[in-house]
Write an enzyme that holds these catalytic residues in place. Structure first.
Site, PDB file in Angstrom:
ATOM      1  N   HIS A  49     -39.420  30.574  74.527  1.00 38.83           N
ATOM      2  CA  HIS A  49     -38.875  31.553  75.453  1.00 38.83           C
ATOM      3  C   HIS A  49     -37.707  30.848  76.138  1.00 38.83           C
ATOM      4  CE1 HIS A  49     -43.129  33.313  75.454  1.00 38.83           C
ATOM      5  NE2 HIS A  49     -42.346  34.184  74.853  1.00 38.83           N
ATOM      6  N   ASP A  52     -38.897  28.509  78.676  1.00 36.39           N
ATOM      7  CA  ASP A  52     -39.623  27.313  78.203  1.00 36.39           C
ATOM      8  C   ASP A  52     -38.619  26.174  78.082  1.00 36.39           C
ATOM      9  OD1 ASP A  52     -42.109  28.651  77.781  1.00 36.39           O
ATOM     10  OD2 ASP A  52     -41.464  29.316  75.796  1.00 36.39           O
TER      11      ASP A  52
HETATM   12  C1  3MF Z   1     -46.838  39.202  72.654  1.00 35.92           C
HETATM   13  C2  3MF Z   1     -46.239  38.193  71.787  1.00 35.92           C
HETATM   14  C3  3MF Z   1     -45.269  37.263  72.457  1.00 35.92           C
HETATM   15  C4  3MF Z   1     -44.055  36.977  71.587  1.00 35.92           C
HETATM   16  C5  3MF Z   1     -43.195  35.934  72.204  1.00 35.92           C
HETATM   17  C6  3MF Z   1     -41.995  35.548  71.397  1.00 35.92           C
HETATM   18  C7  3MF Z   1     -46.087  35.690  74.055  1.00 35.92           C
HETATM   19  O1  3MF Z   1     -47.806  39.931  72.044  1.00 35.92           O
HETATM   20  O2  3MF Z   1     -46.576  38.099  70.631  1.00 35.92           O
HETATM   21  O3  3MF Z   1     -45.948  36.050  72.722  1.00 35.92           O
HETATM   22  O4  3MF Z   1     -44.421  36.570  70.318  1.00 35.92           O
HETATM   23  O5  3MF Z   1     -42.765  36.409  73.421  1.00 35.92           O
HETATM   24  O6  3MF Z   1     -41.256  36.619  71.026  1.00 35.92           O
END
Ligand code: 3MF
Ligand code: MG
Length: 344
Positions: A49, A52
């Site tokens: 993200h 992150d």
């Molecule tokens: C939510 C997800 C997310 C996405 C992530 C990257 C936190 O259901 O799957 O995980 O995969 O934001 O795009």
């Protein structure tokens, strides 16, 4: 030449077990500590993200954001890792409560776009050309609150703005039918690919298919992958598993339905997924019951199961399978597959 797979996951996949009903149950690890896990577990790609990579990026100037991201690039190199993609985290800020690109308030939509530009800057600094768009809050809690035709127009405008901002960047939409929303505007691979074709440069808009998201939409993940592969738009995957229609569980790959997992691996293997550098991403979560110190087993096990399934795909008697298809003896084919999965 047999496929060689590269694996990735995101720092959020090593987490301390909090859920909507209870606090953390394991030690929180720093980003740098998490990086030490990747190679040990057999992974070389890091999914990010934006925050992150650069925490609190809303408080920083674009130049500061880019500089901090460059320092993270160096950190990755020190660990022998590379960034697979960066995703804008558009679901936590007060300005994205009503959605990001489809928020009813134009100032909130502008915030979402500005934040996405920072995500692209971070991707550039981390030297990846892939941005993932999980459209978390682009949907409704009640149908009357937004216009679904206008929402698609707004999504196209937003993606066009991102395509213009960085002519080398590719954007992979990660569809999901619900959670946190009741109804998402882009619930399936077909919707995501339809959206791609509405954009100014469809060749730079593809998909990230998550097994659990397809299952939540009542679809077979391997068919969703086949659909994306037919459009040359399967640019990354989030493999995991899901036990029926409930909250998004992000279970270990293959842990609910090994046959469903086998068919995902089979279609990836059949069409040489990975030949253009695509990663096998695992978006899995450790159970809340798991203790500190052994809370990365879901990752190592998902990878092991994937590789075991690759062996099973390769050792399936394809001639026999084709003969049974020719004879239309699908009862026997059903048995042959099950028997193969049971080690027969
Ligand atoms: C939510 C997800 C997310 C996405 C992530 C990257 C936190 O259901 O799957 O995980 O995969 O934001 O795009
Ligand atoms: Mg995901």
């Amino acid at each position: 030449m047999a496929n060689q797979y590269k694996f990735s996951f995101g720092p959020w996949n090593i987490h301390c077990g909090a859920d909507p009903f209870g606090p953390v149950v394991r030690d929180e690890l720093s980003f740098d500590e998490k990086l030490t896990f990747y190679r040990k577990l057999g992974f070389e790609g890091v999914q990010f993200h934006d925050d992150d990579a650069v925490p609190d990026l809303n408080e920083l100037t674009p130049q500061q954001v880019a500089n901090r991201a460059k320092a993270v690039k160096k950190q990755l190199e020190d660990h022998g890792l590379e960034a697979e993609f960066v995703a804008p985290r558009l679901w936590e800020d007060p300005r994205t409560i009503d959605g990001a690109y489809t928020a009813n308030d134009p100032q909130h939509r502008e915030y979402a776009l500005e934040r996405s530009r920072r995500t692209i800057d971070i991707a550039n600094a981390l030297e990846t050309d892939l941005v993932v768009l999980w459209l978390a809050r682009e949907g409704t809690y009640i149908r009357e609150s937004k216009d679904s035709k206008k929402a698609v127009d707004l999504l196209v405008q937003a993606i066009n703005a991102m395509l213009d901002y960085e002519p080398h960047m590719r954007f992979a939409i990660e569809p999901k039918p619900n959670e946190p929303m009741d109804q998402a505007f882009i619930p399936t691979t077909g919707h995501a690919i339809g959206l791609a074709y509405l954009c100014n440069d469809p060749s730079r808009v593809g998909v990230n298919i998550e097994s659990a998201h397809a299952i939540l939409a009542g679809l077979d993940p391997s068919d969703e992958m086949g659909y994306a592969l037919a459009h040359n738009k399967l640019w990354t995957v989030h493999l995991n598993d899901q036990n029926g229609l409930k909250f998004d569980e992000d279970k270990t790959f293959g842990s609910v339905d090994i046959r469903r997992a086998f068919n995902q691996v089979r279609i990836l293997e059949t069409y040489n997924y990975g030949q253009n550098g695509e990663y096998v991403g695992l978006d899995v979560k450790a159970m809340r019951t798991q203790k500190s110190g052994v809370s990365s087993k879901h990752l190592i096990n998902s990878r092991r199961i994937f590789l075991r399934l690759v062996d099973l795909v390769r050792s399936l008697d394809e001639q026999h399978t084709q003969d049974l298809i020719k004879q239309r003896d699908y009862e026997e084919l059903d048995f042959v597959i099950l028997n193969h999965l049971m080690g027969g």
